[in-house]
Design an enzyme around this catalytic site. Sequence first.
Site, PDB file in Angstrom:
ATOM      1  N   ASP A   1      -8.760 -13.224  -4.332  1.00 38.42           N
ATOM      2  CA  ASP A   1      -7.430 -13.256  -3.722  1.00 38.42           C
ATOM      3  C   ASP A   1      -6.765 -14.628  -3.817  1.00 38.42           C
ATOM      4  O   ASP A   1      -5.618 -14.755  -4.277  1.00 38.42           O
ATOM      5  CB  ASP A   1      -7.537 -12.816  -2.259  1.00 38.42           C
ATOM      6  CG  ASP A   1      -6.208 -12.424  -1.656  1.00 38.42           C
ATOM      7  OD1 ASP A   1      -5.403 -13.339  -1.372  1.00 38.42           O
ATOM      8  OD2 ASP A   1      -5.967 -11.225  -1.459  1.00 38.42           O
TER       9      ASP A   1
ATOM     10  N   LEU B   1      -3.660  -9.895  -0.893  1.00 39.74           N
ATOM     11  CA  LEU B   1      -3.590  -9.166  -2.161  1.00 39.74           C
ATOM     12  C   LEU B   1      -4.698  -8.127  -2.266  1.00 39.74           C
ATOM     13  O   LEU B   1      -4.492  -7.055  -2.847  1.00 39.74           O
ATOM     14  CB  LEU B   1      -3.650 -10.140  -3.332  1.00 39.74           C
ATOM     15  CG  LEU B   1      -2.486 -11.136  -3.410  1.00 39.74           C
ATOM     16  CD1 LEU B   1      -2.632 -12.038  -4.620  1.00 39.74           C
ATOM     17  CD2 LEU B   1      -1.146 -10.397  -3.455  1.00 39.74           C
ATOM     18  N   ASP B   2      -5.880  -8.433  -1.727  1.00 37.47           N
ATOM     19  CA  ASP B   2      -6.940  -7.428  -1.693  1.00 37.47           C
ATOM     20  C   ASP B   2      -6.493  -6.199  -0.911  1.00 37.47           C
ATOM     21  O   ASP B   2      -6.708  -5.056  -1.336  1.00 37.47           O
ATOM     22  CB  ASP B   2      -8.192  -8.017  -1.043  1.00 37.47           C
ATOM     23  CG  ASP B   2      -9.038  -8.832  -2.012  1.00 37.47           C
ATOM     24  OD1 ASP B   2      -9.326  -8.320  -3.103  1.00 37.47           O
ATOM     25  OD2 ASP B   2      -9.401  -9.962  -1.679  1.00 37.47           O
ATOM     26  N   VAL B   3      -5.885  -6.425   0.253  1.00 35.95           N
ATOM     27  CA  VAL B   3      -5.467  -5.309   1.096  1.00 35.95           C
ATOM     28  C   VAL B   3      -4.335  -4.532   0.434  1.00 35.95           C
ATOM     29  O   VAL B   3      -4.315  -3.290   0.446  1.00 35.95           O
ATOM     30  CB  VAL B   3      -5.058  -5.814   2.487  1.00 35.95           C
ATOM     31  CG1 VAL B   3      -4.529  -4.666   3.350  1.00 35.95           C
ATOM     32  CG2 VAL B   3      -6.252  -6.484   3.182  1.00 35.95           C
TER      33      VAL B   3
END
Length: 383
Positions: A147, A175-177
């Site tokens: 991320d 960004l992962d989420v």
Amino acid sequence: MTPDTTALPLAGLRVLDFAQFLAGPVAALRLSDLGAEVIKVERPQGGDLCRSMVVNDQRLGGDSLVFHTFNRGKKSVAADLKQPADLDRVRALVAGADVMIHNFRPGVMERIGLGFAEVQALNPRLVYGSVTGYGTSGPWRDKPGQDLLVQALSGIAWLNGNAADGPVPTGFAMLDVATAGHLVQGILACLVRRGITGRGGLVEVDLMSAALDMTFEQLTCFLNDDSGAAPMRHAQGNANPYQPAPYGVYRAGDGWMALAMAPLARLAELLDAPRIAAFPQDDAFARLDEIKAVVGEVLATRPVQHWLDILEPAGIWCAPVLDWPAFTRSEGFAALDPVQTIRTAEGDEARTTRCPIRIDGSTLQNPAAAPALGADTDALLTG
């Protein structure tokens, strides 16, 4: 009210989660929250690397607390995919699954024998989800898909902070989420299509595309600026480099507050600040640093609540800036009832957030913590 899990929208679906760390497991978690049976497929030696990724030395049942936050409610089988016997047993699981998720680097699953083409031949109805950092081609395809690194490469870190600051990334893995959300959307779309055609599909998402999607408003402004100039962060109160004054965060007499869009003349009237009224509305962007400096000077003279009592009734969009102790004590936090308690099989407990989705008027809560490594191997990998 918690709904009957057998009545949840994805009840009866089986999801195989080969992913580690965040984006893939969070997507699988959301499918689990919606009723799917999610089985983590982990290596026997240590399992998901996130099991040992301890933050603030917090653990639950021997594994890191953060591991439990996005693997709660799942099952676990331990299998060494490099061993033919284990791979055959996993392939049997794949043959009966509805969804499969992985976040290996491009080419890894193909070398193992679980690439999309092999899996599609084995189970044409399966929806295959793949998460990468930068897509499956190009010079960045083999870079670490992490991320913070993607925030750095994508320009996001340069959007945050005031003009005099260095790059400022977000304090969480946004960004992962976001990528997890994109993966869930694609998987659900393919499941709808499968219900019509009987055909599965391939869903590919990546963190860099998520970064571009999250900044579509700002990036569109940049792409249509013929000068090619980088966005100019504001000298103070920067919250969006393309929003005019007074948009931003300001220090008041006893804390911080946020101001969104507001007509300058109306704001000057409410703040009893004729210096603000001296700026025409057309200058709200051209002279934004000057305007923000004046707004900041005025707001610093009184406590946050003083200004909220004036601005909110007048329809000006504003809010106090809360830290987590203040936020979790607020009535707004309590009204959402966002916290649930999860428990391991041994009785260890931790508090975490619940699924943000409501179904048929009910919140989705699951008290089961993440599974112990391989807890379900014997039950699921038979033969």
